[in-house]
Scaffold this motif. Structure first.
Motif, short mmCIF file in Angstrom:
data_model
loop_
_atom_site.label_atom_id
_atom_site.label_comp_id
_atom_site.label_asym_id
_atom_site.label_seq_id
_atom_site.Cartn_x
_atom_site.Cartn_y
_atom_site.Cartn_z
N SER A 453 39.46 51.15 39.43
CA SER A 453 39.97 49.59 40.10
C SER A 453 39.15 49.26 41.16
O SER A 453 38.47 50.00 41.68
CB SER A 453 41.47 50.23 40.58
OG SER A 453 42.32 50.56 39.54
N GLU A 455 39.39 46.91 44.47
CA GLU A 455 40.51 46.51 45.75
C GLU A 455 39.73 46.11 46.95
O GLU A 455 38.47 46.68 47.35
CB GLU A 455 40.95 48.00 46.24
CG GLU A 455 41.97 47.35 47.31
CD GLU A 455 42.93 48.93 47.43
OE1 GLU A 455 43.68 48.90 48.56
OE2 GLU A 455 42.79 50.06 46.93
N GLU A 473 43.18 48.25 37.45
CA GLU A 473 43.97 47.43 38.68
C GLU A 473 43.02 46.62 39.53
O GLU A 473 42.14 47.17 40.01
CB GLU A 473 45.09 48.11 39.40
CG GLU A 473 46.24 49.06 38.42
CD GLU A 473 47.15 49.59 39.39
OE1 GLU A 473 46.96 49.63 40.84
OE2 GLU A 473 47.98 50.29 38.80
N LEU A 474 43.45 45.25 39.67
CA LEU A 474 42.66 44.60 40.56
C LEU A 474 43.51 44.15 41.86
O LEU A 474 44.55 43.40 41.41
CB LEU A 474 42.17 43.06 39.81
CG LEU A 474 41.24 43.34 38.65
CD1 LEU A 474 41.06 42.10 38.03
CD2 LEU A 474 39.97 44.08 39.04
N LYS A 475 43.32 44.59 42.97
CA LYS A 475 43.98 44.42 44.22
C LYS A 475 43.32 43.65 45.15
O LYS A 475 42.41 44.28 45.62
CB LYS A 475 44.48 45.98 44.61
CG LYS A 475 45.49 45.54 46.00
CD LYS A 475 46.27 46.90 46.19
CE LYS A 475 47.09 46.76 47.71
NZ LYS A 475 47.46 47.98 47.89
N ILE A 492 45.05 45.01 32.18
CA ILE A 492 44.58 44.67 33.37
C ILE A 492 45.99 44.49 34.20
O ILE A 492 47.04 43.45 33.48
CB ILE A 492 43.79 43.35 33.57
CG1 ILE A 492 42.53 43.73 32.74
CG2 ILE A 492 43.31 43.16 35.24
CD1 ILE A 492 41.81 44.68 33.44
N SER A 494 47.27 43.16 38.05
CA SER A 494 46.38 42.85 39.37
C SER A 494 47.62 42.26 40.55
O SER A 494 48.88 41.74 39.93
CB SER A 494 45.79 41.32 38.89
OG SER A 494 46.38 40.38 38.59
N THR A 497 44.88 38.69 43.48
CA THR A 497 43.61 38.39 42.77
C THR A 497 43.56 36.93 42.09
O THR A 497 44.46 36.50 41.65
CB THR A 497 43.38 39.64 41.56
OG1 THR A 497 43.30 40.93 42.15
CG2 THR A 497 41.98 39.26 40.96
N THR A 512 47.12 41.14 29.54
CA THR A 512 46.71 41.17 30.91
C THR A 512 47.83 40.09 31.63
O THR A 512 48.21 39.59 30.90
CB THR A 512 45.20 40.42 31.19
OG1 THR A 512 45.17 38.96 30.94
CG2 THR A 512 44.28 41.16 30.38
N LEU A 514 46.45 37.83 33.92
CA LEU A 514 45.33 36.99 34.67
C LEU A 514 45.26 35.55 34.18
O LEU A 514 44.56 34.77 34.98
CB LEU A 514 43.88 37.35 34.46
CG LEU A 514 43.63 38.93 34.62
CD1 LEU A 514 42.27 39.40 34.35
CD2 LEU A 514 43.80 39.07 36.19
N LYS A 517 45.60 33.10 37.04
CA LYS A 517 45.09 33.34 38.42
C LYS A 517 43.68 32.62 38.29
O LYS A 517 42.99 32.85 39.17
CB LYS A 517 44.86 35.00 38.37
CG LYS A 517 45.91 35.80 38.09
CD LYS A 517 46.96 35.71 39.46
CE LYS A 517 48.02 36.53 39.15
NZ LYS A 517 47.64 38.07 39.33
#
Length: 692
Positions: A453, A455, A473-475, A492, A494, A497, A512, A514, A517
């Motif tokens: 991940s 972060e 995970e994208l934090k 994914i 998030s 993000t 996902t 995303l 985003k």
């Protein structure tokens, strides 16, 4: 009890304004006959508890120190009241309600303070605890509910606001009704409404229904504070009133502790829920909403065994019911003390027959059931509005004005800072988090598998070619002015993000969240499959321990202040406690200029809560004592509604400055507390005032 009731004769002639309740045809002076000594008893009728004890041989331990016996003090006070009553009667200055008030105080002294009051204390305390829990519920569930119900920032703000607005309406409505319908009856209905709609809100699957049910729940629970204090005060004698009303305030603190602990123990347990497809989901925060209603349910159950306030009944000319309840209080207390031979000595009780009662009775005798219901409701509304208007009469307008200023200033400062403290802590956390951000500039990554991940990172002008981002995970990650070519994003999740001004080519996004985003990005020949939808996909920390810890410590800090104020309420006086506590709290706010760490803010919050609770206790006691029985709950309801207005304004204003400046919230809080404290010092001392 049945035989005793049959021997009582109720006398009311058309020319009499008063009704008398006569036990055993006893004589005595007009109104309330008090027997100087208890009727003689046979030797073998003595209680087993008192057998073998000669009261004349028992020495009062304070006699050697010159301290008068409590019974002697009461006897002296009663003699003074009787002497003043005789003088006032002779001079024609003793009003009917003043006479009733003095008689009622004598009766409550005879009944004593014991098992009955402590039982009622617990039942009403649970109702007050339910009110305290309600103020915390929405704050605790919002981090989870906002994702479950897909709430926008505006909707979250409305949900928080609706709690105070609905409780304001509830206080206004139920306070007015309690003076006309009855304390116990209104409290039962108010708690029942709260319990029903709390239950429904826990199962509501849409924001609209959840908001509507919380609105109705707040209207119900909003009536508890004005009714509870009015109800309990009318079972207390004068020298016990300030202390025990202050002890009752502790239940609000207990409500905060209960809410913090149960939220901490339930909401993070995501497995404590179930779902039925995608249409119905019952997550752990919904279980917490149900558990939070337990104090209200327990209080509602306890109220089924409690009687109506006899002071309210006497005020409304219900002499028979009042006499039976007072006898119940007397007998319950003295039996618990091991003296069942004590006889209830009230032989006459006077109470006015009001024109308002007659109006309702006359109207109810005509028309159909629907018409009678309409007339009763209309008449009741008129009486309530008339009672509210009477708070601004010549006799009460200054008391109402002063108390309104004090309630508003205290609520504005207290609730405003209650929002500001956690906001400041979160701001400090955010600054600390941002200070640790990792910056990657012009990195070039090819044929790499990201299986870990990411972060708190910022990637600028990077190039990612044939890379794979799978099950990560994208934090708090930001990609800016970067290139993604022939990449794969799969499974994914998030939060916070964003992809800004990026170029994305020939890239596949599978399962996902995303798709929304991308900001000002150039998209070329990309594929989106099995896109995740719904705000509940955000992987942010739903249940930061901070929100529970701060609420718990703030509630716990109230304990020492509550104990001190209860012990000294009678010795120092209500006015000095209110004024002194508010001015000291104002001084405490200046220390907030020196708070630069989370621990310092938490410590100052605890200090502020511990000091300000004494002011709250004094305010509630004085509100009870300043107003007559016929207007007590109404006045408390109006002032409590004004308190909620102050809470809404304080919370909104203080929250708007979170993370911007300390000066304005601190100065506003200081000004409000100083203003309220100075006005409080103008109030009359009500320590020795008999409830009218």
């Amino acid at each position: 009890m049945a035989n005793c009731y049959q021997n009582n004769v109720y006398h009311q002639s058309e020319g009499e304004r008063y009704g008398t309740y006569d036990e055993g045809g006893g004589g005595g002076h007009d109104g309330y006959g008090y027997q100087a000594e208890y009727p003689p008893q046979e030797e073998d009728a003595a209680s087993d508890v008192t057998e073998g004890h000669d009261e004349e041989d028992q020495m009062y331990e304070g006699e050697y120190q010159g301290i008068p016996h409590p019974d002697e003090v009461k006897a002296t006070q009663r003699a003074e009241r009787s002497e003043n009553e005789v003088k006032s009667r002779a001079g024609g200055t003793l009003s009917e309600l003043q006479e009733l008030s003095e008689q009622y105080e004598d009766i409550m002294e005879d009944c004593g303070h014991g098992k009955f009051q402590w039982t009622l204390f617990m039942v009403l305390g649970l109702a007050l605890m339910a009110d305290g829990v309600e103020c915390f519920v929405v704050a605790f569930v919002l981090p989870s509910a906002e994702k479950d119900l897909c709430l926008s920032n505006a909707e979250k703000g409305m949900l928080g606001l609706i709690v105070f607005l609905s409780m304001m309406v509830g206080a206004f409505i139920w306070g007015g009704l309690a003076d006309k319908v009855g304390r116990r009856r209104c409290l039962v209905v108010a708690l029942a409404i709260d319990c029903v709609f709390v239950f429904l809100s826990s199962f509501a699957q849409s924001y609209g229904f959840f908001l509507f049910f919380r609105l109705l729940s707040g209207i119900g629970i909003g009536g508890t504070v004005p009714i509870v204090y009015s109800y309990f005060s009318e079972f207390l004698q004068m020298d016990k009133r300030g202390e025990h009303l202050s002890w009752l305030c502790m239940f609000w603190m207990i409500g905060g502790i209960y809410a913090s602990f149960t939220a901490w123990g339930i909401i993070p347990r995501y497995g404590w829920g179930f779902s039925m497809g995608t249409e119905f989901q019952f997550h752990s925060w919904r279980l917490f909403v149900l558990v939070a209603a337990l104090p209200a349910i327990a209080s509602l159950a306890g109220l089924t065994f409690m009687p109506e306030s006899p002071r309210f009944l006497l005020e409304n000319a219900k002499h028979d019911e009042a006499w039976m309840i007072l006898k119940q209080v007397h007998d319950t207390n003295w039996r618990a003390k091991g003296q069942p031979e004590k006889v209830f000595t009230a032989t006459h009780i006077k109470a006015p027959k009001t024109a308002e009662d007659e109006l309702i009775e006359i109207q109810s005798a005509t028309g159909t059931a629907a018409q009678r219901c309409f007339v009763r409701s209309l008449t009741l509304c008129k009486l309530v509005l008339k009672n509210i208007a009477s708070l601004f009469s010549v006799e009460l307008r200054f008391a109402t004005l002063f108390m309104g200023i004090i309630w508003f200033c205290m609520a504005f400062s207290h609730y405003g800072l209650s929002v500001w403290f956690p906001d400041m802590i979160k701001h400090l956390q955010y600054e600390e988090y941002e200070s640790k951000v990792k910056l990657f500039h012009k990195e070039k990554v090819e044929n790499f598998h990201f299986n870990f991940s990411l972060e708190n990172q910022v990637h600028k002008e990077g190039e990612y070619v044939r890379d794979k981002f799978i099950k990560i995970e994208l934090k708090s990650v930001k990609f800016e002015d970067s290139l993604f070519e022939d990449c794969l994003f799969e499974d994914i999740r998030s939060t916070d993000t964003v992809f800004e001004n990026c170029t994305i080519r020939n890239t596949v996004f599978t399962n996902t969240d995303l798709k929304e985003k991308f900001i000002d990005c150039k998209m070329e020949n990309n594929t989106f499959e099995q896109n995740k939808h719904g705000c509940h996909l955000d992987t942010g920390e739903e249940n930061d321990v901070l929100i529970y810890l701060v609420s718990f410590l703030g509630s716990l800090a109230v304990l020492p202040g509550n104990i001190v104020s209860a012990l000294f309420m009678e010795k120092i006086g209500r006015v000095k406690i209110i004024g002194g506590s508010m001015l000291i709290s104002a001084g405490c706010t200046f220390f907030l200029f020196l708070s630069f760490t989370q621990s310092a803010i938490i410590a100052l919050q605890c200090l502020f809560c511990g000091v300000s609770v004494a002011a709250w206790n004094g305010i509630e006691v004085v509100t009870v004592e300043l107003y007559p029985t016929s207007k007590r709950a109404t006045a408390f309801g109006v002032l409590n509604a004004l308190c909620k207005v102050g809470a809404v304004l304080g919370s909104s204003i203080f929250a708007s400055f979170g993370g911007i400046t300390k000066a304005i919230p601190i100065l506003l809080s200081f000004a409000a507390l100083v203003c309220g404290g100075m006005v409080a010092l103008k109030l009359p001392d009500t320590r020795d005032k008999i409830l009218h």
